[in-house]
Design a protein around this motif. Structure first.
Motif, mmCIF file in Angstrom:
data_model
loop_
_atom_site.group_PDB
_atom_site.id
_atom_site.type_symbol
_atom_site.label_atom_id
_atom_site.label_comp_id
_atom_site.label_asym_id
_atom_site.label_seq_id
_atom_site.Cartn_x
_atom_site.Cartn_y
_atom_site.Cartn_z
ATOM 1 N N GLY A 135 0.804 -1.220 0.000
ATOM 2 C CA GLY A 135 0.000 0.000 0.000
ATOM 3 C C GLY A 135 0.831 1.262 0.000
ATOM 4 O O GLY A 135 0.405 2.290 0.548
ATOM 5 N N ARG A 136 2.028 1.218 -0.578
ATOM 6 C CA ARG A 136 2.912 2.385 -0.616
ATOM 7 C C ARG A 136 3.093 2.922 -2.035
ATOM 8 O O ARG A 136 3.860 3.848 -2.256
ATOM 9 N N LEU A 137 2.390 2.315 -2.991
ATOM 10 C CA LEU A 137 2.520 2.736 -4.384
ATOM 11 C C LEU A 137 1.454 3.776 -4.714
ATOM 12 O O LEU A 137 0.296 3.640 -4.321
ATOM 13 N N LYS A 138 1.860 4.808 -5.437
ATOM 14 C CA LYS A 138 0.940 5.857 -5.846
ATOM 15 C C LYS A 138 -0.166 5.258 -6.730
ATOM 16 O O LYS A 138 0.096 4.367 -7.540
ATOM 17 N N ALA A 139 -1.394 5.738 -6.561
ATOM 18 C CA ALA A 139 -2.519 5.231 -7.351
ATOM 19 C C ALA A 139 -2.290 5.478 -8.840
ATOM 20 O O ALA A 139 -1.675 6.472 -9.239
ATOM 21 N N ASN A 140 -2.789 4.556 -9.643
ATOM 22 C CA ASN A 140 -2.693 4.647 -11.110
ATOM 23 C C ASN A 140 -1.243 4.721 -11.605
ATOM 24 O O ASN A 140 -0.954 5.366 -12.615
ATOM 25 N N THR A 141 -0.329 4.080 -10.878
ATOM 26 C CA THR A 141 1.067 4.056 -11.303
ATOM 27 C C THR A 141 1.240 3.122 -12.496
ATOM 28 O O THR A 141 0.729 2.000 -12.502
ATOM 29 N N ASP A 142 1.943 3.601 -13.487
ATOM 30 C CA ASP A 142 2.230 2.809 -14.680
ATOM 31 C C ASP A 142 3.588 2.129 -14.500
ATOM 32 O O ASP A 142 4.629 2.780 -14.562
ATOM 33 N N HIS A 143 3.588 0.834 -14.262
ATOM 34 C CA HIS A 143 4.834 0.097 -14.029
ATOM 35 C C HIS A 143 5.801 0.256 -15.196
ATOM 36 O O HIS A 143 7.005 0.425 -15.002
ATOM 37 N N LYS A 144 5.273 0.184 -16.397
ATOM 38 C CA LYS A 144 6.141 0.252 -17.581
ATOM 39 C C LYS A 144 6.889 1.576 -17.641
ATOM 40 O O LYS A 144 8.095 1.615 -17.907
ATOM 41 N N SER A 145 6.193 2.682 -17.363
ATOM 42 C CA SER A 145 6.837 3.999 -17.390
ATOM 43 C C SER A 145 7.922 4.098 -16.328
ATOM 44 O O SER A 145 9.001 4.649 -16.564
ATOM 45 N N ASN A 146 7.641 3.553 -15.130
ATOM 46 C CA ASN A 146 8.638 3.583 -14.056
ATOM 47 C C ASN A 146 9.867 2.749 -14.407
ATOM 48 O O ASN A 146 10.990 3.137 -14.103
ATOM 49 N N LEU A 147 9.655 1.618 -15.043
ATOM 50 C CA LEU A 147 10.767 0.769 -15.455
ATOM 51 C C LEU A 147 11.651 1.489 -16.465
ATOM 52 O O LEU A 147 12.876 1.450 -16.394
ATOM 53 N N ILE A 148 11.004 2.165 -17.412
ATOM 54 C CA ILE A 148 11.763 2.904 -18.438
ATOM 55 C C ILE A 148 12.545 4.043 -17.800
ATOM 56 O O ILE A 148 13.724 4.274 -18.109
ATOM 57 N N MET A 149 11.909 4.775 -16.881
ATOM 58 C CA MET A 149 12.599 5.885 -16.207
ATOM 59 C C MET A 149 13.784 5.383 -15.400
ATOM 60 O O MET A 149 14.846 6.010 -15.367
ATOM 61 N N TYR A 150 13.604 4.228 -14.741
ATOM 62 C CA TYR A 150 14.690 3.644 -13.946
ATOM 63 C C TYR A 150 15.861 3.252 -14.851
ATOM 64 O O TYR A 150 17.020 3.535 -14.555
ATOM 65 N N TRP A 151 15.529 2.616 -15.967
ATOM 66 C CA TRP A 151 16.571 2.212 -16.923
ATOM 67 C C TRP A 151 17.323 3.427 -17.457
ATOM 68 O O TRP A 151 18.545 3.432 -17.543
ATOM 69 N N GLU A 152 16.601 4.467 -17.802
ATOM 70 C CA GLU A 152 17.233 5.675 -18.345
ATOM 71 C C GLU A 152 18.119 6.345 -17.293
ATOM 72 O O GLU A 152 19.192 6.860 -17.607
ATOM 73 N N THR A 153 17.665 6.327 -16.032
ATOM 74 C CA THR A 153 18.463 6.927 -14.959
ATOM 75 C C THR A 153 19.790 6.196 -14.807
ATOM 76 O O THR A 153 20.860 6.813 -14.746
ATOM 77 N N LEU A 154 19.738 4.869 -14.747
ATOM 78 C CA LEU A 154 20.966 4.093 -14.598
ATOM 79 C C LEU A 154 21.877 4.221 -15.805
ATOM 80 O O LEU A 154 23.077 4.448 -15.680
ATOM 81 N N PHE A 191 7.163 7.365 -7.383
ATOM 82 C CA PHE A 191 6.147 6.308 -7.489
ATOM 83 C C PHE A 191 5.532 5.925 -6.139
ATOM 84 O O PHE A 191 4.592 5.154 -6.082
ATOM 85 N N LEU A 192 6.053 6.486 -5.044
ATOM 86 C CA LEU A 192 5.467 6.221 -3.731
ATOM 87 C C LEU A 192 4.273 7.152 -3.483
ATOM 88 O O LEU A 192 4.252 8.280 -3.967
ATOM 89 N N ASN A 193 3.304 6.665 -2.718
ATOM 90 C CA ASN A 193 2.194 7.547 -2.352
ATOM 91 C C ASN A 193 2.613 8.432 -1.180
ATOM 92 O O ASN A 193 3.749 8.356 -0.712
ATOM 93 N N THR A 194 1.696 9.255 -0.679
ATOM 94 C CA THR A 194 2.038 10.235 0.355
ATOM 95 C C THR A 194 2.619 9.582 1.606
ATOM 96 O O THR A 194 3.648 10.022 2.140
ATOM 97 N N LYS A 195 1.982 8.505 2.081
ATOM 98 C CA LYS A 195 2.476 7.818 3.283
ATOM 99 C C LYS A 195 3.848 7.204 3.012
ATOM 100 O O LYS A 195 4.744 7.254 3.853
ATOM 101 N N GLY A 196 4.018 6.624 1.812
ATOM 102 C CA GLY A 196 5.287 6.025 1.447
ATOM 103 C C GLY A 196 6.410 7.051 1.407
ATOM 104 O O GLY A 196 7.525 6.792 1.864
#
Length: 205
Positions: A135-154, A191-196
Motif C-alpha cells: 500500500g505504498r505505491l501511488k494510485a494509477n502508477t504505470d509500471h512500464k513507465s517507471n521501469l523505463i525511467m529507472y533504466w534511463e536513470t541508470l 512512485f510512492l504515495n504520500t504515506k510512502g
C-alpha cells in the motif's frame, strides 16, 4: 576469491586510478604476484580485460542489490538499502573512468546492455510490486513507465550518455555515485504515495 575475480578486482583498481592507456597488464600481474602469461591464459587481450572489468563491476553491484530485493525487509527499507548499495559500490567510479570505457563503447554496450536489461528490469519490477502490495505505491502508477525511467536513470550515469558531451571546462564537483543516488531518490519518491514518501524521507534522513 578465484583467480579470474582477483585479476578483475585489481584491474578495476588500476583502471580507476590510472585510466585505460596507463594501465598495463604487467602492472596488474605484478600487483597480484603472478605472471603476464597467467593473465593471458584467462584473457586474450588487454581490451578483453577492460570490457570484462566493467561487466564485473556491474555484476558485483547487481548481486548485492539482488540480496536486498530478495530480503524480508519492507519496501521502504529496501529502497534505502538499495540507494546505500549504489552509493557505496560506485564511490570509486569517476566520470573520466567512464569516458575511458566509452572508447570501447560499441563492444561494451552489447555486453552490459544485455546483462542490465535482464537484471535491472526484473529486480526493479519486484520492488514496484512490493510497494503496491504494502500500500505504498501511488494510485494509477504505470509500471512500464517507471521501469523505463529507472533504466534511463541508470544508463545515463553508467554509460554517461549526455555527460560525455559536456564541455571539458565544466567541472563536476559532485561524485558520480552521489549524482546517481540523487536521481534515484527523486525517482523512488515519484512512485510512492504520500504515506510512502513520508516513511521514505524519514528513513533517508
Amino acid at each position: 576469491m578465484e583467480k579470474k575475480e582477483r585479476i578483475l578486482a585489481e584491474a578495476f583498481k588500476q583502471l580507476s586510478n590510472k585510466g585505460i592507456q596507463a594501465t598495463k597488464v604487467e602492472d596488474i600481474a605484478s600487483a597480484l604476484q603472478m605472471s603476464k602469461k597467467t593473465i593471458y591464459l584467462l584473457f586474450r587481450t588487454k581490451e578483453e580485460i577492460v570490457l570484462q572489468t566493467g561487466l564485473w563491476k556491474l555484476k558485483s553491484i547487481a548481486t548485492k542489490a539482488q540480496y536486498i530485493v530478495a530480503s524480508d525487509s519492507t519496501i521502504i527499507e529496501k529502497l534505502i538499502l538499495y540507494i546505500d548499495c549504489i552509493y557505496t559500490n560506485l564511490s570509486d567510479v569517476s566520470l573520466p573512468m567512464i569516458n575511458n570505457f566509452l572508447s570501447k563503447r560499441e563492444k561494451a554496450d552489447d555486453m552490459m546492455t544485455d546483462y542490465l536489461h535482464l537484471a535491472v528490469f526484473e529486480r526493479f519490477n519486484s520492488l514496484l510490486e512490493q510497494a503496491e502490495s504494502e500500500g505504498r505505491l501511488k494510485a494509477n502508477t504505470d509500471h512500464k513507465s517507471n521501469l523505463i525511467m529507472y533504466w534511463e536513470t541508470l544508463s545515463t550515469f553508467l554509460f554517461a550518455r549526455p555527460i560525455k558531451s559536456l564541455p571539458k571546462s565544466l567541472k563536476l564537483d559532485v561524485p558520480i555515485s552521489q549524482m546517481l543516488c540523487n536521481q534515484l531518490i527523486n525517482l523512488f519518491r515519484g512512485f510512492l504515495n504520500t504515506k510512502g514518501i513520508e516513511e521514505f524521507d524519514k528513513e533517508l534522513t
